[in-house]
Enzyme design. Structure first.
Site, PDB file in Angstrom:
ATOM      1  N   CYS A 122      21.700  64.707  11.651  1.00  0.00           N
ATOM      2  CA  CYS A 122      22.037  65.049  13.031  1.00  0.00           C
ATOM      3  C   CYS A 122      23.415  65.706  13.131  1.00  0.00           C
ATOM      4  O   CYS A 122      23.597  66.809  12.643  1.00  0.00           O
ATOM      5  CB  CYS A 122      21.925  63.815  13.932  1.00  0.00           C
ATOM      6  N   HIS A 126      16.612  62.235  13.928  1.00  0.00           N
ATOM      7  CA  HIS A 126      16.948  60.859  13.556  1.00  0.00           C
ATOM      8  C   HIS A 126      15.711  60.125  13.033  1.00  0.00           C
ATOM      9  O   HIS A 126      15.195  59.220  13.694  1.00  0.00           O
ATOM     10  CB  HIS A 126      17.515  60.106  14.756  1.00  0.00           C
ATOM     11  N   GLU A 151      15.592  57.872  11.037  1.00  0.00           N
ATOM     12  CA  GLU A 151      15.942  56.470  10.770  1.00  0.00           C
ATOM     13  C   GLU A 151      15.863  55.594  12.009  1.00  0.00           C
ATOM     14  O   GLU A 151      15.927  54.354  11.907  1.00  0.00           O
ATOM     15  CB  GLU A 151      17.355  56.388  10.185  1.00  0.00           C
TER      16      GLU A 151
END
EC number: 2.3.1.46
Length: 313
Positions: A142, A235, A237
Site C-alpha cells: 500500500c 491490503h 493482509e
C-alpha cells in the site's frame, strides 16, 4: 512448515487458536534446516494487529520462516505498549550489518502527506537503499508501494480526490509469471488508500511487470524484472473487520466516508462483512516466499551478492 517467532509474542496465541503452526524458538533451534529470514518493517500505528495479520499470511507455506520485527524509529507509540516494542522490535542499527532473505514494508496512514513531510522519510529511504544490497526480495504494501516507486523510479505522488475503500475485482495480465501461479483469472482484494496507481502511467514511466489491475483501483500488483521488488497497492493482509473498523473510525472523527465497496452484504454496514480475499492473500504471500525469495536467495546469506540473482522467470 511453520513460522518461527518469539515465544511470548501476542500473535503466537492468536495464531495457535486458528490452528496455524507456530514453532517455538527452542524447537526451531534443534532442526537442521536453513530457515528463511524475513524482516517486517511495521509502519502501522496498531502494530500488534498488523504483525498478526502478516504473520498469518507468512505461515501458510512449506518453508520455515524466521520473522524479525523492525520499527522505523524510537519515538513512543500511541497505539502500542512501549514494553511490546522494547521486547519484540529491533532498531535499524541492530540489523543493518546483516542480510535477509525477505523484507516486508507495511502500509502507513500517510496517504495525504507529502513524502518530504513524513517525519521518518529520510530514515525510510536509508532502509530502502540498504535493502538493495542486503535483502533478496522486498515486498512493498500500500503506502510503502508508493514510497518504493518514488525511491526506485522517482515517481511523483499521485493522489485521488476520494479515498478508495472496499473490495475490488482484479484481473491478471501475465498468467505464467511465478508470482501469479495458481491465481484465478479474476480475484478480489481490499484497498484502503488515497494513492492513485494508473496502469498507463506506470507502464510509461517504469519497466515494471504489471501483473494485476482493476478497472476501479488501478494497478494492484507489479514487480521488477528480477522479482527483487514486489509492489502490492492493496491490503491482502487485512482481517475481515479491518475495513469496517476504519469506516467506523472515520465516522467517529466527523468525516463522511463512503461505504466500502463490495464489502457489506447489501451495502449495509449493519451486516457482518464477508472476507472474500483470504485465499488470494495466502497464495500471494506463498508465491512471494517461494519464487521471489526461496528460489533466488543464496544458501549462505553471509555471501550475499546483487550480481548473483537471475532475471529469469
Amino acid at each position: 512448515m511453520p513460522i518461527r517467532i518469539p515465544d511470548q509474542l501476542p500473535a503466537a496465541d492468536v495464531l495457535r487458536t486458528e490452528n496455524i503452526f507456530v514453532m517455538s524458538e527452542t524447537r526451531a533451534a534443534s532442526q537442521e534446516i536453513r530457515p528463511l529470514r524475513v524482516l517486517i518493517l511495521n509502519l502501522m500505528p496498531k502494530k500488534i494487529e498488523t504483525e498478526t495479520q502478516f504473520l498469518r499470511l507468512l505461515s501458510n507455506s512449506p518453508l520455515q520462516v524466521n520473522v524479525e520485527l523492525l520499527r522505523i524509529d524510537d519515538r513512543p507509540s500511541k497505539n502500542t505498549p512501549t514494553e511490546h516494542l522494547d521486547n519484540f522490535y529491533r532498531q535499524f542499527e541492530m540489523v543493518k550489518n546483516r542480510n535477509f532473505d525477505g523484507l516486508i514494508i507495511t502500509g502507513a496512514p500517510l496517504g495525504l502527506v507529502q513524502f518530504e513531510d513524513v517525519i521518518y522519510w529520510d530514515h525510510l529511504k536509508t532502509i530502502m537503499e540498504w535493502a538493495k544490497s542486503h535483502v533478496t526480495s522486498t515486498l512493498y504494501v500500500c503506502w510503502a508501494a508508493q514510497a518504493g516507486l518514488k525511491l526506485l523510479y522517482d515517481l511523483p505522488k499521485k493522489t485521488r480526490k476520494e479515498k478508495l475503500s472496499g473490495v475490488y475485482h482484479h484481473r491478471i495480465h501475465k498468467p505464467y509469471h511465478p508470482v501469479l501461479r495458481g491465481f484465478d483469472d479474476s480475484f478480489l482484494a481490499p484497498h484502503s488508500r488515497y494513492a492513485d496507481f494508473s496502469p498507463e502511467y506506470l507502464a510509461e514511466h517504469t519497466d515494471l511487470d504489471i501483473l494485476a489491475t482493476s478497472d476501479d483501483a488501478g494497478v494492484y500488483l507489479a514487480t521488477t524484472k528480477d522479482k527483487r521488488n514486489v509492489f502490492v497497492t492493496g491490503h491482502p493482509e487485512y482481517d475481515p473487520h479491518t475495513l469496517h473498523n476504519e469506516y467506523i473510525r472515520d465516522l467517529g472523527e466527523g468525516m463522511e466516508p463512503a461505504i466500502p465497496v463490495n464489502y457489506y452484504p447489501n451495502d449495509n454496514p449493519d451486516n457482518p462483512p464477508i472476507a472474500s480475499w483470504r485465499s488470494h492473500g495466502h497464495l500471494l504471500f506463498s508465491n512471494w516466499l517461494n519464487y521471489c525469495v526461496y528460489q533466488q536467495t543464496p544458501y549462505d546469506l553471509d555471501h550475499f551478492s546483487e550480481e548473483a540473482f537471475t532475471k529469469d522467470e
